[in-house]
Design a protein around this motif. Sequence first.
Motif, PDB file in Angstrom:
ATOM      1  N   GLU A 158      27.078  68.536  50.785  1.00 30.31           N
ATOM      2  CA  GLU A 158      28.399  69.244  50.559  1.00 30.31           C
ATOM      3  C   GLU A 158      27.788  70.283  49.627  1.00 30.31           C
ATOM      4  OE1 GLU A 158      32.727  68.839  48.753  1.00 30.31           O
ATOM      5  OE2 GLU A 158      31.721  66.972  49.046  1.00 30.31           O
ATOM      6  N   ILE A 159      28.285  71.577  49.669  1.00 31.56           N
ATOM      7  CA  ILE A 159      27.852  72.712  49.001  1.00 31.56           C
ATOM      8  C   ILE A 159      29.385  73.112  48.214  1.00 31.56           C
ATOM      9  CG2 ILE A 159      27.278  75.104  48.548  1.00 31.56           C
ATOM     10  CD1 ILE A 159      25.266  72.812  49.869  1.00 31.56           C
ATOM     11  N   VAL A 160      29.362  72.929  46.668  1.00 33.19           N
ATOM     12  CA  VAL A 160      30.455  73.299  45.956  1.00 33.19           C
ATOM     13  C   VAL A 160      29.799  74.438  45.044  1.00 33.19           C
ATOM     14  CG1 VAL A 160      32.180  72.626  44.515  1.00 33.19           C
ATOM     15  CG2 VAL A 160      31.401  70.827  46.267  1.00 33.19           C
TER      16      VAL A 160
ATOM     17  N   SER B 279      26.084  75.795  41.248  1.00 33.28           N
ATOM     18  CA  SER B 279      26.636  74.940  42.343  1.00 33.28           C
ATOM     19  C   SER B 279      26.326  73.584  42.331  1.00 33.28           C
ATOM     20  CB  SER B 279      26.171  75.433  43.895  1.00 33.28           C
ATOM     21  OG  SER B 279      24.834  75.041  44.119  1.00 33.28           O
ATOM     22  N   ASP B 280      27.082  72.877  42.925  1.00 34.26           N
ATOM     23  CA  ASP B 280      26.920  71.328  43.001  1.00 34.26           C
ATOM     24  C   ASP B 280      26.554  71.161  44.314  1.00 34.26           C
ATOM     25  OD1 ASP B 280      27.404  70.380  40.484  1.00 34.26           O
ATOM     26  OD2 ASP B 280      29.377  70.303  40.692  1.00 34.26           O
ATOM     27  N   GLU B 281      25.568  70.600  44.710  1.00 32.21           N
ATOM     28  CA  GLU B 281      25.022  70.160  46.075  1.00 32.21           C
ATOM     29  C   GLU B 281      24.857  68.340  45.986  1.00 32.21           C
ATOM     30  OE1 GLU B 281      21.195  71.917  46.558  1.00 32.21           O
ATOM     31  OE2 GLU B 281      22.027  73.995  46.243  1.00 32.21           O
ATOM     32  N   ILE B 282      25.907  67.942  46.778  1.00 30.47           N
ATOM     33  CA  ILE B 282      26.206  66.656  46.544  1.00 30.47           C
ATOM     34  C   ILE B 282      25.950  66.109  48.154  1.00 30.47           C
ATOM     35  CG2 ILE B 282      28.222  65.012  46.423  1.00 30.47           C
ATOM     36  CD1 ILE B 282      29.916  67.224  45.031  1.00 30.47           C
ATOM     37  N   THR B 283      25.070  65.150  47.891  1.00 28.79           N
ATOM     38  CA  THR B 283      24.432  64.498  49.084  1.00 28.79           C
ATOM     39  C   THR B 283      24.551  62.738  48.921  1.00 28.79           C
ATOM     40  OG1 THR B 283      22.681  66.018  49.289  1.00 28.79           O
ATOM     41  CG2 THR B 283      22.284  64.046  50.436  1.00 28.79           C
ATOM     42  N   PRO B 284      25.118  62.227  50.120  1.00 28.01           N
ATOM     43  CA  PRO B 284      25.820  62.436  50.953  1.00 28.01           C
ATOM     44  C   PRO B 284      27.216  63.244  50.792  1.00 28.01           C
ATOM     45  CG  PRO B 284      26.087  60.210  50.792  1.00 28.01           C
ATOM     46  CD  PRO B 284      25.200  60.563  49.714  1.00 28.01           C
ATOM     47  N   ALA B 285      27.584  64.245  51.634  1.00 32.23           N
ATOM     48  CA  ALA B 285      28.640  64.875  51.416  1.00 32.23           C
ATOM     49  C   ALA B 285      30.129  64.197  51.518  1.00 32.23           C
ATOM     50  CB  ALA B 285      28.963  65.951  52.591  1.00 32.23           C
ATOM     51  N   ARG B 286      30.878  64.679  50.517  1.00 38.38           N
ATOM     52  CA  ARG B 286      32.233  63.816  50.335  1.00 38.38           C
ATOM     53  C   ARG B 286      33.050  64.146  51.505  1.00 38.38           C
ATOM     54  NH1 ARG B 286      33.508  66.195  44.710  1.00 38.38           N
ATOM     55  NH2 ARG B 286      33.289  68.007  45.939  1.00 38.38           N
ATOM     56  N   ILE B 287      32.912  63.585  52.721  1.00 41.85           N
ATOM     57  CA  ILE B 287      33.713  63.800  53.763  1.00 41.85           C
ATOM     58  C   ILE B 287      33.794  62.563  54.463  1.00 41.85           C
ATOM     59  CG2 ILE B 287      32.799  66.389  53.912  1.00 41.85           C
ATOM     60  CD1 ILE B 287      30.903  65.730  56.307  1.00 41.85           C
TER      61      ILE B 287
END
Length: 327
Positions: A222-224, A240-248
């Motif tokens: 996820e790209i924030v 930016s915050d790059e969140i792996t795994p995405a919060r989906i």
Amino acid sequence: MKPVKVAVIMGGYSSEHSISIESGATVVKHLHKAGYEVFAVRIEQEHWYHLDTNNNKHTINKDDFSFEADGQKVIPDAIFNVIHGTPGEDGLMQSYLELIGIPQTSCNFYQAALSFNKRDCLAVLKQFGVKCAQSYYLNKQTDVPLEEIVKAVGFPCFVKPNRAGSSYGISKVYELDALQPAIDKAFEEDHQILIETALVGTEVSVGAFDRQGEVQVLLPTEIVSENDFFDYEAKYLGKSDEITPARISQEETARAQAETARIYELLEMSGLVRCDFILQDGEPYFLEINTNPGLSEASIIPKQAEAANIPLSELFAQLVQNVLPQK
């Protein structure tokens, strides 16, 4: 048995030169760990050369991609292509290496040329039902019908070079007065530009590669962005915050992964790629595919590999093994 000789090519002729150098350093380090005999090669406009550990430059003979190392002539068994932009990501290097008979880890020349041209890639994928934003194409030789563009894509919209990476030359535009300056900015990077409706949703990026003939898809990131969109500062300067795994949701994750695998197969890709999407109302809308994605320690793919418990030495070795002649 002698170790396999791998030349890691990096640099290139575009604005992404320095980013490619960082990616190349990561690949060199991890291929050494995997047991390959690795040579760092810089591709510059004025000079192609092997840069040894003492920072000595050894010129590449373009007839056969040979160079000197430790007093010996070296012709690589394989090329690990980590050039972002031209000539490594647009098909030029792939064509040259195919002509001289040296395998390389990126996709083939046609796939590289197609995917590097955002307009053409979108046009192909739309025929297969891949969801994309509304878009308008311009080149520098044509008039710029501002009112027609606004009617086609609306506001806000993105103005971007058609054939560039790392968010160089991209602007997000909210009003008519800002549209022409954004177009002028994009034309500084490329004489072809693409103007797209700004989708509303969660931005995710999904890596994929071929593993023993099967497409392996990694977990979405996820790209924030702290900025208005995922621009150069957000990608490379910590904005930016790059969140792996995405919060989906699991369903959204499955859709993004399935669409990545489908695009990989539709385009007959090979090597390591990264697909970027906006999840709008739970559905992945395709933005672009990167066929030589960033591989520096700060890049998205290394983080996705870590989340999948795949060491980078194993990932990079797999890409090399994919292209070596099968015994």
